[in-house]
Structures are given as structure tokens and as C-alpha cells.
Design a protein around this motif. Structure first.
Motif, short mmCIF file in Angstrom:
data_model
loop_
_atom_site.label_atom_id
_atom_site.label_comp_id
_atom_site.label_asym_id
_atom_site.label_seq_id
_atom_site.Cartn_x
_atom_site.Cartn_y
_atom_site.Cartn_z
N SER A 56 -29.16 19.65 -56.84
CA SER A 56 -28.42 19.10 -55.71
C SER A 56 -29.41 18.86 -54.57
O SER A 56 -30.55 19.35 -54.60
CB SER A 56 -27.33 20.07 -55.26
OG SER A 56 -27.92 21.25 -54.70
N ARG A 104 -29.33 20.09 -51.67
CA ARG A 104 -29.63 21.37 -51.03
C ARG A 104 -30.66 22.16 -51.83
O ARG A 104 -31.58 22.76 -51.27
CB ARG A 104 -28.34 22.18 -50.89
CG ARG A 104 -28.52 23.52 -50.20
CD ARG A 104 -27.19 24.21 -50.01
NE ARG A 104 -27.34 25.49 -49.35
CZ ARG A 104 -26.33 26.29 -49.04
NH1 ARG A 104 -25.09 25.92 -49.31
NH2 ARG A 104 -26.53 27.45 -48.45
N GLU A 105 -30.49 22.17 -53.18
CA GLU A 105 -31.44 22.89 -54.02
C GLU A 105 -32.83 22.27 -53.96
O GLU A 105 -33.84 22.98 -53.89
CB GLU A 105 -30.93 22.91 -55.47
CG GLU A 105 -29.69 23.77 -55.67
CD GLU A 105 -29.06 23.55 -57.04
OE1 GLU A 105 -28.38 24.47 -57.52
OE2 GLU A 105 -29.23 22.45 -57.61
N SER A 146 -34.06 20.55 -51.49
CA SER A 146 -34.64 20.84 -50.17
C SER A 146 -35.20 22.26 -50.12
O SER A 146 -36.27 22.50 -49.55
CB SER A 146 -33.58 20.67 -49.08
OG SER A 146 -33.13 19.33 -49.04
#
Length: 319
Positions: A88, A90-91, A93
């Protein structure tokens, strides 16, 4: 990261790996994932209860006979996991931040691998705002010396400033690991002065020399493996403290144990330290937002120190 989270991540990666390597010896699976054969067997047992339903064909199947008799792994009925794992935003990043932090401790031959992984991730996540990682400054000569000694398996001679005791010591250290945690750069290894494993912050090393002497004590031979920067024991000094909402950052900064959370943001914690003198200085530095509950001796000591400081100002006239 908790052991349960690590296990889930390992098993998610294990399924496509086993699909692509039918009949692989269980010993090779253990080597590939850095765990024991016993742990792989436990993971496979759990995988057999995993799937998209509850009936045969819906659950992942492991050939138990081949595993027990021949020590090889055959996995079936896992077609629902044939797609590659996707990150994702977020992951991705989080990985970018971790890799940029890792880059500060990477040696020359590791930099191409780190930079290559960063380039791929940043290419996929490019639309996100850039992230800048800043670590507390460390003398570049000391960092390079520590990294070089670790990479070449050489002993280090260091002069180390111990904040809790307000003194410096000269030590010979066999470096085992260089890592970053809580925004600080550390080296852990066998300290020949303490005759035990110790962890040192690089920004507190005032001098570092790489010796020609090969390390004598390697991680597998050390009396303990460092899994954290500070591991309290049964005799480790500690205090129960009351924190106002403004002082909650101390929980994460020092890895304190939370005893009680309150709706107003205040908290009661148990904090371990190298000695009671260090705990006393910590409380005095944050006197308006931290209060000692236990032990009584520390509470009385802090009160006496604070009273003495106030008395020192008695009678002083400031024009």
C-alpha cells in the motif's frame, strides 16, 4: 515489531515461495527465512488452517507425509495467493523512510543495493510528498571508523561518554551490529572492559580507532544477544512516575511501561534506569510535568534536591 507480526509476514511470503519451489527440503525453507526447522513446521501447521473457506479445497493443504517422512514440502490449494504481494502507499512510504535511515549506516558495497531499492519504491510512490530523514549529528570520522571495523571484523578502541555517570571510559569493543532506533545510531558488541555485551550511542563516542586485531568474541559466542537498546532485569532500578499530558513523550523516548492511562492525557508509568541518580536527574529536569510516586527514597531525594536549589536563590536580589 512483535513476534506475532513477524510470523504473519513470514507466512504470507512463504506461500508463494513454496508454490514456486515444490518439493523443497524443509531445511532450505528454514535457511531462506532465517528460522529453525521446528519453526517452519509450526508455520506450516498453522497454514493448513488458513484459506478462503472452511472445507477441503478452500484451505491450504500441506503434504504431511512428505514433510514427516522425507523432510520436503509440497503445498496445494493456495491458488488464491498466486498474485505477488503489493505494497500500500503507506507501507511503501514506511519502507522508504526505513531505507533512507539505513543508508546512513550502510557501507560502500551496500549502498548500491539500498539506492536501487529506494529508486524502485520512489518510482512507484512518486506522487506522495517527499520524506526527509534527519538523524542527530554524529562525527563522520567516528561513524566511518565504526562502520569500517564492523564490516572488516576488526576490534574497536573507543572513548565513551556515559551520560548517566558523567564520566568517560576507554574500551575495546568487538562490534557485532550497527543499527538505528528511536532516531539514534548505535553500535552493539562485546565490551572487553565490562566482559559482556554492551550497546553504545555513536554520538557519545568521542574517539574511535579501528584496530588490526580481529574480533575475538562473535555474536554467537556472546553471553547475550542484544535485542533492544536497554533490557531491564530484576535488579534494575526503576520508579513509578506520574506524567502530565505534556510529558507523555517520555513514554516513547525511554520505552516506559504504562501502568494507567487517563482521559485527560496524563499517565502513570514504570520507568527503568541505569541507576537512581539518573532517574533523579530526569525527574528534576521535568519537575513541573513529572512526579515521583515510588520509591519513597527517590521521592524524598528529589524533594530535597529541589528544596536545596530553591534555597540557593533565597536572598538573591536581581536588579
Amino acid at each position: 515489531m512483535t513476534t506475532s507480526v513477524q510470523r504473519v509476514q513470514r507466512m504470507l511470503a512463504m506461500v508463494p515461495y513454496l508454490q514456486s519451489n515444490a518439493g523443497i527440503p524443509v531445511t532450505e525453507v528454514a535457511d531462506a527465512f532465517g528460522v529453525s526447522v521446528a519453526q517452519v513446521t509450526k508455520d506450516l501447521s498453522l497454514l493448513m488452517m488458513t484459506g478462503v473457506g472452511e472445507y477441503h479445497g478452500d484451505l491450504i493443504d500441506i503434504d504431511v507425509g512428505a514433510l514427516e517422512e522425507d523432510g520436503v514440502v509440497f503445498l496445494r490449494d493456495a491458488d488464491f495467493m498466486t498474485r505477488p504481494l503489493a505494497f500500500s502507499a503507506r507501507e511503501a512510504s514506511a519502507l522508504i523512510v526505513a531505507l533512507r535511515t539505513l543508508r546512513d549506516t550502510a557501507t560502500g558495497d551496500q549502498l548500491p543495493a539500498v539506492d536501487g531499492a529506494l529508486a524502485k519504491l520512489e518510482g512507484e510512490v512518486g506522487a506522495l510528498a517527499p520524506v526527509d530523514v534527519r538523524l542527530p549529528p554524529v562525527d563522520s570520522r567516528i561513524k566511518d571508523t565504526v562502520l569500517s571495523a564492523h564490516a572488516h571484523g576488526h576490534r574497536l578502541h573507543i572513548v565513551y561518554a556515559t551520560e548517566s555517570r558523567d564520566r568517560t571510559t576507554s574500551r575495546d569493543v568487538d562490534p557485532h551490529k550497527v543499527f538505528t532506533t528511536r532516531g539514534q545510531l548505535y553500535v552493539s558488541g562485546w565490551c572487553h572492559l565490562a566482559e559482556d555485551t554492551r550497546t553504545f550511542r555513536l554520538d557519545r563516542i568521542t574517539e574511535a580507532t579501528e584496530l588490526d586485531t580481529p574480533v575475538a568474541i562473535r555474536p554467537s559466542e556472546a553471553s547475550a544477544t542484544v535485542e533492544a537498546v536497554f533490557v531491564p532485569g530484576p535488579e534494575t532500578p526503576h520508579a513509578v512516575l506520574e506524567l502530565s499530558p505534556e510529558a507523555r513523550w517520555l513514554i516513547d523516548e525511554y520505552g516506559a511501561e504504562v501502568i494507567e492511562e487517563r482521559p485527560d492525557g496524563s499517565a502513570r508509568i514504570r520507568l527503568y534506569g541505569t541507576d537512581l541518580a539518573w532517574l533523579r536527574r530526569l525527574v528534576l529536569r521535568h519537575a513541573t510535568t513529572v512526579r515521583v510516586i515510588e520509591p519513597t527514597s527517590l521521592r524524598e531525594d528529589v524533594s530535597a534536591q529541589a528544596r536545596a536549589a530553591l534555597d540557593a536563590y533565597t536572598g538573591i536580589v536581581i536588579d
